[in-house]
Scaffold this motif. Structure first.
Motif, short mmCIF file in Angstrom:
data_model
loop_
_atom_site.label_atom_id
_atom_site.label_comp_id
_atom_site.label_asym_id
_atom_site.label_seq_id
_atom_site.Cartn_x
_atom_site.Cartn_y
_atom_site.Cartn_z
N CYS A 200 0.00 -8.14 -5.91
CA CYS A 200 -0.99 -7.20 -6.04
C CYS A 200 -2.32 -8.06 -6.12
N LEU B 190 -5.18 -5.02 -5.12
CA LEU B 190 -4.47 -3.54 -5.35
C LEU B 190 -4.21 -3.53 -7.10
N ILE C 175 -2.02 -1.71 -9.28
CA ILE C 175 -1.03 -0.47 -9.53
C ILE C 175 -0.48 -0.63 -10.84
N GLU D 29 0.92 -1.25 -0.01
CA GLU D 29 0.09 0.12 0.14
C GLU D 29 0.75 1.08 -0.04
N LYS E 103 1.92 2.35 -3.60
CA LYS E 103 0.69 2.76 -4.39
C LYS E 103 0.59 4.35 -4.47
#
Length: 299
Positions: free
Chosen positions: A209, A214, A216, A185, A188
């Motif tokens: 990820c 996530l 990214i 995190e 990011k």
């Protein structure tokens, strides 16, 4: 009796898959190579190649002979190297294969340090993917390989195995530089530059990820880590790589920070040679220096 010249021709045809390509590389007429291959097949009593429209492909018997021939020829080279060493104090050519990230600073530093104490040694260095490096070692195309583990240690002799985490590489003045360990995190919030998909670091990062939900996207992707390192340093971005890839850099423009992801921290680095191969004194000397440099860098 299997003769050295015939085996050399045979190995080159097996490697290139073509009489014409072998002829060009060996500077020997196609007809001469073809005759030697035919004599070998007569001697062993079985076809060694399938003659296809697009080239020559080893038969099962050919594969067996190729494995023997590569080791036999390298064994001969090692013996000759030992004989030469008695006269030239350890001289010889050492061929190294590595993944691209180690060409920037780490391996040049290892080679330069070894050259300072053994100036009679000559080097050849080529870079590729981990699978390519492993293949080159297995086939005897390079003497020593350094690459991230593929998971199959049966094809080569692993001389050294070390944990080599995928780290975040960033400038010393970056806002995240003060943290000991980073989270995904954290990354990011900053521009990220990554190697193209298909590389070990990118595959592991994308997997992490995805597992954490996530998304990214890199602001720059490239197949050249030097480009990514330079961009990260100049633009305040973050890239991924190993701490070892920074060893030997004089400008100290990037530092390595661990990422709190077990998958990224379990990556393994191999230093490898061909299985059951006798190494010349020159190769042994470079191998020991390389292993010491890897160990020192991971302390």
């Amino acid at each position: 009796m299997l003769h050295g010249i015939a085996l050399r021709y045979f190995v080159e045809v097996a490697r290139t898959g073509s009489l014409a390509a072998a002829s060009e590389n060996l500077h020997v007429a196609v007809s001469a190579i073809s005759r030697q291959i035919s004599k070998l097949e007569q001697e062993v009593g079985t076809p060694l190649f399938e003659r296809l429209p697009r080239g020559m492909v080893l038969t099962e018997s050919g594969e067996l002979l190729a494995a023997h021939a590569r080791r036999s020829l390298l064994e001969s080279d090692a013996v000759l190297g030992e004989m030469s060493a008695a006269r030239a104090l350890g001289g010889g050519v050492v061929k190294l294969g590595c993944t691209e990230g180690f060409t920037r600073a780490f391996l040049p530093r290892v080679m330069a340090d070894h050259y300072a104490s053994a100036p009679q040694v000559r080097f050849v260095l080529r870079s590729g993917t981990p699978a390519q490096v492993e293949h080159w070692v297995e086939m005897g195309e390079v003497d020593i390989g350094i690459a991230f583990a593929t998971g199959d240690a049966t094809r080569v002799r692993v001389e050294q195995s070390m944990e080599m985490p995928v780290c975040a590489l960033l400038a010393p003045a970056h806002p995240l530089a003060a943290k000991d360990v980073l989270a995904l995190e954290d990354l990011k919030a900053y521009p990220l530059v990554l190697l193209e998909r298909g590389t070990t670091a990118r595959q592991l990062f994308d997997w992490c990820c995805s597992a954490r939900g996530l998304a990214i996207e890199p602001v720059l992707s490239s197949n050249n880590s030097s480009v990514l390192h330079a961009f990260a340093s100049l633009a305040g971005a973050i890239t991924l790589g190993s701490a070892l890839s920074l060893v030997g850099l004089e400008d100290h423009s990037l530092i390595a920070k661990r990422i709190d992801e077990p998958v990224l921290n379990q990556r393994i680095l191999w230093v490898m040679t061909m299985r059951e191969r006798r190494l010349s004194p020159a190769i042994k000397g470079v191998l020991e220096r390389l292993k010491a440099a890897v160990s020192q860098a991971t302390l």
